[in-house]
Design a protein around this motif. Structure first.
Motif, short mmCIF file in Angstrom:
data_model
loop_
_atom_site.label_atom_id
_atom_site.label_comp_id
_atom_site.label_asym_id
_atom_site.label_seq_id
_atom_site.Cartn_x
_atom_site.Cartn_y
_atom_site.Cartn_z
N CYS A 181 28.34 -22.41 23.57
CA CYS A 181 28.70 -21.00 23.56
C CYS A 181 28.39 -20.38 24.92
CB CYS A 181 27.93 -20.25 22.46
SG CYS A 181 28.25 -18.48 22.39
N VAL B 55 28.30 -16.71 27.05
CA VAL B 55 28.20 -15.27 26.81
C VAL B 55 28.53 -14.50 28.08
CG1 VAL B 55 26.67 -13.40 26.07
CG2 VAL B 55 26.39 -15.70 25.11
N PHE C 41 20.57 -13.86 22.84
CA PHE C 41 21.77 -14.54 22.33
C PHE C 41 21.45 -15.90 21.72
CE2 PHE C 41 23.53 -11.25 24.99
CZ PHE C 41 24.47 -10.73 24.13
N LEU D 282 20.79 -14.68 18.32
CA LEU D 282 21.99 -14.22 17.62
C LEU D 282 22.92 -15.38 17.26
CD1 LEU D 282 22.95 -10.99 19.62
CD2 LEU D 282 21.93 -11.12 17.35
N ARG D 283 22.86 -16.48 18.02
CA ARG D 283 23.76 -17.61 17.79
C ARG D 283 22.94 -18.89 17.60
NH1 ARG D 283 28.93 -15.11 17.66
NH2 ARG D 283 29.86 -17.12 18.22
N ILE E 150 23.64 -22.09 23.70
CA ILE E 150 24.03 -21.13 24.74
C ILE E 150 24.00 -21.87 26.08
CG2 ILE E 150 23.49 -18.96 25.88
CD1 ILE E 150 24.36 -18.62 22.98
N VAL F 68 24.71 -17.42 30.21
CA VAL F 68 24.85 -15.98 29.96
C VAL F 68 25.25 -15.36 31.29
CG1 VAL F 68 23.75 -13.85 29.23
CG2 VAL F 68 23.10 -16.01 28.16
N VAL G 256 31.35 -15.40 23.71
CA VAL G 256 30.93 -14.09 23.22
C VAL G 256 31.10 -13.09 24.35
CG1 VAL G 256 28.96 -12.69 22.48
CG2 VAL G 256 29.32 -14.96 21.49
N VAL H 191 30.39 -9.14 25.37
CA VAL H 191 29.68 -7.92 25.01
C VAL H 191 30.28 -6.78 25.82
CG1 VAL H 191 27.44 -6.77 24.83
CG2 VAL H 191 27.60 -9.25 24.52
N TYR I 157 31.46 -8.45 20.78
CA TYR I 157 30.42 -7.55 20.29
C TYR I 157 30.54 -6.22 21.04
CZ TYR I 157 27.75 -11.35 18.04
OH TYR I 157 27.33 -12.40 17.24
N LEU J 94 27.55 -4.87 18.25
CA LEU J 94 26.49 -5.78 18.66
C LEU J 94 25.31 -5.63 17.70
CD1 LEU J 94 25.20 -7.67 20.85
CD2 LEU J 94 24.33 -5.58 21.92
#
Length: 228
Positions: A18, A20, A47, A50-51, A56, A59, A146, A148, A173, A199
């Motif tokens: 993932c 972000v 994050f 959150l995931r 991750i 980011v 993801v 934001v 989000y 979010l």
């Protein structure tokens, strides 16, 4: 009788990757400005919380240095302290745009005729996010992305990824407080089948940096007093 060799245990399934992308100003004005105690935010751990079922891999934090031309700026000093804190996060990459003043004409009925003033405006973030989003999709750097941001300027780039790389799951989000959540539009994303929701805020207070952080160069940085 010799022991029968045991088959090796199957390897646990690898997590989906993932990536972000955070619109820093959108996050700040949508959520953090009204909650100073949340501003010392560890974006990587947030994050990861959150995931939890995904890995991750990066980011990307898109922002700009505020009030760059002022001789003295407490706001800029606090932001620079936060930037230093972010350097301790191995998966975080900061991508800077530009912060500049834009001349605006007041349209309110109470304003004197043709009153003009300068309003600060952050530039390049939408383009930077869109370029990275498309480049990451083309190079298959993640299984999910993801974003934001509540900025509609990103809709074409998200739609391009959905159409050209449908295997990549995109989640948007929108950074907003509960009282404003029903004012934020998500029609476009819902119409094209992209998950879009506010979010989640509950993990933000639990994912703050410690008050004093040791930096890679051996110096320390402290949480700004106004953010306690």
């Amino acid at each position: 009788m010799p022991d029968t060799p045991q088959s090796p245990a199957p390897a646990p399934p690898s997590k989906k990757r993932c990536l972000v992308c955070v619109d820093g100003f959108n996050l700040y004005y949508g959520v953090l400005e009204a909650n100073p105690a949340w501003k010392w935010l560890n974006l990587q751990s947030l994050f990861e919380a959150l995931r939890p079922d995904e890995e991750i891999v990066a980011v990307r934090y898109f922002t700009a240095l505020v009030e760059p031309d002022r001789h003295l700026s407490p706001k800029r000093d606090r932001q620079r302290a936060y930037f230093k804190a972010l350097t301790t996060l191995p998966k975080l990459q900061r991508i800077e745009g530009k912060y500049q003043l834009r001349q605006v004409t007041c349209r309110a009925s109470a304003c004197p005729r043709q009153l003009q003033y300068f309003s600060p405006e952050e530039k390049k973030t939408d383009v930077n996010i869109a370029v990275h989003l498309i480049d990451d999709a083309m190079h298959a750097r993640a299984d999910s992305v993801v974003i934001v941001s509540g900025d509609s300027d990103l809709e074409p780039a998200v739609d391009w990824v959905r159409k050209n790389h449908p295997a990549i799951k995109v989640t948007v989000y929108i950074p907003t407080l509960p009282a404003q959540a029903n004012q934020r539009r998500n029609d476009f994303y819902l119409r094209i089948g992209v998950t879009c929701r506010p979010l989640p805020l509950a993990d933000i207070p639990r994912n703050q940096f410690p008050p004093v952080i040791m930096l890679p160069n051996g110096t320390t940085v402290q949480r700004p007093a106004d953010w306690k």
